[in-house]
Design a protein around this motif. Structure first.
Motif, PDB file in Angstrom:
ATOM      1  N   VAL A 147     -12.754   0.141  -6.522  1.00  0.00           N
ATOM      2  CA  VAL A 147     -13.375  -0.330  -5.269  1.00  0.00           C
ATOM      3  C   VAL A 147     -14.762  -0.893  -5.547  1.00  0.00           C
ATOM      4  CG1 VAL A 147     -14.198   0.375  -2.987  1.00  0.00           C
ATOM      5  CG2 VAL A 147     -12.032   1.246  -3.845  1.00  0.00           C
ATOM      6  N   PRO A 200     -15.503   5.262   0.019  1.00  0.00           N
ATOM      7  CA  PRO A 200     -14.424   4.277   0.171  1.00  0.00           C
ATOM      8  C   PRO A 200     -14.088   3.930   1.620  1.00  0.00           C
ATOM      9  CG  PRO A 200     -13.871   5.843  -1.543  1.00  0.00           C
ATOM     10  CD  PRO A 200     -15.086   6.375  -0.856  1.00  0.00           C
ATOM     11  N   PRO A 201     -13.975   4.909   2.549  1.00  0.00           N
ATOM     12  CA  PRO A 201     -13.733   4.516   3.945  1.00  0.00           C
ATOM     13  C   PRO A 201     -14.847   3.635   4.506  1.00  0.00           C
ATOM     14  CG  PRO A 201     -13.243   6.844   3.660  1.00  0.00           C
ATOM     15  CD  PRO A 201     -13.895   6.386   2.400  1.00  0.00           C
ATOM     16  N   PRO A 246      -8.166  -1.155  -0.378  1.00  0.00           N
ATOM     17  CA  PRO A 246      -7.289   0.007  -0.589  1.00  0.00           C
ATOM     18  C   PRO A 246      -6.277  -0.191  -1.702  1.00  0.00           C
ATOM     19  CG  PRO A 246      -6.796  -1.081   1.510  1.00  0.00           C
ATOM     20  CD  PRO A 246      -8.058  -1.667   1.002  1.00  0.00           C
ATOM     21  N   PHE A 255     -14.177   0.216   3.329  1.00  0.00           N
ATOM     22  CA  PHE A 255     -13.073  -0.403   4.074  1.00  0.00           C
ATOM     23  C   PHE A 255     -13.557  -0.920   5.425  1.00  0.00           C
ATOM     24  CE2 PHE A 255     -10.128   2.843   1.812  1.00  0.00           C
ATOM     25  CZ  PHE A 255     -10.293   2.155   0.620  1.00  0.00           C
ATOM     26  N   THR A 312       0.828  -1.208   0.000  1.00  0.00           N
ATOM     27  CA  THR A 312       0.000   0.000   0.000  1.00  0.00           C
ATOM     28  C   THR A 312       0.860   1.254   0.000  1.00  0.00           C
ATOM     29  OG1 THR A 312      -1.757  -1.163   1.192  1.00  0.00           O
ATOM     30  CG2 THR A 312      -1.831   1.238   1.206  1.00  0.00           C
ATOM     31  N   ALA A 358      -8.038   0.356  -4.940  1.00  0.00           N
ATOM     32  CA  ALA A 358      -8.250   1.783  -5.186  1.00  0.00           C
ATOM     33  C   ALA A 358      -7.007   2.429  -5.782  1.00  0.00           C
ATOM     34  CB  ALA A 358      -8.647   2.479  -3.887  1.00  0.00           C
ATOM     35  N   LEU A 359      -5.851   2.144  -5.197  1.00  0.00           N
ATOM     36  CA  LEU A 359      -4.607   2.718  -5.709  1.00  0.00           C
ATOM     37  C   LEU A 359      -4.267   2.168  -7.090  1.00  0.00           C
ATOM     38  CD1 LEU A 359      -2.531   2.630  -2.407  1.00  0.00           C
ATOM     39  CD2 LEU A 359      -3.382   4.662  -3.586  1.00  0.00           C
ATOM     40  N   ALA A 408     -10.057   5.167  -8.595  1.00  0.00           N
ATOM     41  CA  ALA A 408     -10.238   4.526  -7.294  1.00  0.00           C
ATOM     42  C   ALA A 408     -11.684   4.109  -7.069  1.00  0.00           C
ATOM     43  CB  ALA A 408      -9.783   5.472  -6.185  1.00  0.00           C
TER      44      ALA A 408
END
Length: 346
Positions: free
Chosen positions: A89, A220-221, A296, A224, A26, A299-300, A85
């Protein structure tokens, strides 16, 4: 368990088991994304060195460089990261929920529903809301139709049928989009074609980045946080129910998140295909199947893929600006065929 591969993060009332490799990957991808953003910002009809890009970002560069970097190129670079991203996701969540490697937002009929719905003549907030509503309606239709066959199909075949039904919905909505294009004014048809191909050309801070940013700060959070439910559902519906997970409720929330992320991304970038399929598979090769690390990293990875596609689109064939969706499709379509071949006996 090999404890040398994991570390524990503890706090008051919580404890997380973190894979050391996932943290390293990450951080590495974060560094690659930041470096690629700086390099991409400097590449164009007027080349700006990475050092000058950094100075311009912080207000210490030449006036001409600051205008190019901060007003013209930075919004496009930031949008590529946010949209890449969000689509990645969304695809990772969808693959986890339906437990099928072929699942992605573009294979569930949702982008085509969004193409047939909003127009760029609306405000940015209305575009995003309308896109999400259209995507949610089409997604519910796909799931409802596939669920009708659930009573005669085992769960594994049900998830495969869900993907196939999604492809059918995708084709139907695509036909509707083309019919609307043909029946409308020619100037709107040209704009719609660019939107359907997928492009982040002509974005700005006020009309594009700032309206999309709240969606990316929240969704996104939240995904997660709910990643552990995806891990449980990967074990199958019976086992997930047996360990006390509210399968149907969590599945609904996760699908809603997937729809919202895909809707927000496509509303501002058009139907950029295959990122939701590619990025989760690349991430799975890097950090394994656990969704706490997979989301994550996906997403990256999605951000990097779209940054590279956009960079290729605006630099390989000057003075033409090729839509980024052309390059993601050129890579993603063969990959999709490869996945079909690999999973032919499953």
């Amino acid at each position: 368990m090999n404890h040398s591969r994991y570390t524990t993060l503890r706090g008051k009332g919580f404890s997380f088991l973190v894979q050391k490799k996932a943290v390293s990957v990450t951080l590495l991808l974060l560094a690659v994304t930041a470096a690629l953003m700086i390099i991409s910002t400097g590449i164009g009809s007027i080349y700006i060195s990475p050092a000058e890009v950094l100075r311009s970002i912080f207000g210490f560069g030449a006036d001409s460089s600051e205008m190019i970097v901060r007003s013209l190129r930075s919004p496009r670079i930031v949008m590529a990261v946010l949209i890449g991203a969000s689509l990645a996701v969304s695809g990772a969540i969808l693959q986890g929920v339906v437990r099928n490697a072929l699942a992605s937002p573009t294979r569930s009929g949702r982008p085509e529903a969004r193409r047939s719905g909003p127009s760029r003549s609306f405000s940015s907030s209305r575009i995003s809301s309308a896109s999400t509503c259209a995507a949610r309606g089409c997604g519910r239709g796909v799931r409802g139709y596939a669920a009708r066959l659930h009573f005669i199909l085992e769960e594994r075949r049900y998830t495969a049928r869900l993907v196939l039904v999604g492809i059918g919905f995708s084709a139907a909505m695509s036909s509707l989009s083309y019919m609307m294009m043909i029946s409308g004014p020619i100037i709107l048809a040209n704009q719609s074609l660019t939107f359907m191909t997928g492009s982040i050309y002509g974005v700005s801070w006020e009309k594009s980045v700032l309206p999309l940013l709240p969606w990316m700060i929240v969704l996104p959070p939240l995904a997660f946080i709910l990643a552990r439910h995806l891990n449980i559902q990967e074990l199958g519906e019976d086992i997930a129910s047996g360990v006390g997970d509210a399968v149907q409720r969590q599945r609904f929330l996760l699908l809603l998140l997937s729809v919202a992320l895909a809707g927000a991304g496509v509303a501002f970038g058009g139907a950029i295909n295959f990122i939701g399929l590619l990025a989760p598979h690349i991430a799975r090769r890097l950090v394994g199947p656990s969704f706490g690390a997979l989301l994550p990293v996906s997403a990256l990875t999605g951000a990097i893929v779209l940054l590279l596609a956009d960079l290729a689109g605006r630099s390989l064939f000057p003075p033409h600006d090729i839509p980024a969706g052309v390059f993601t499709a050129a890579i993603g379509a063969p990959f999709f065929i490869y996945l079909l071949y690999r999973t032919r006996n499953r």
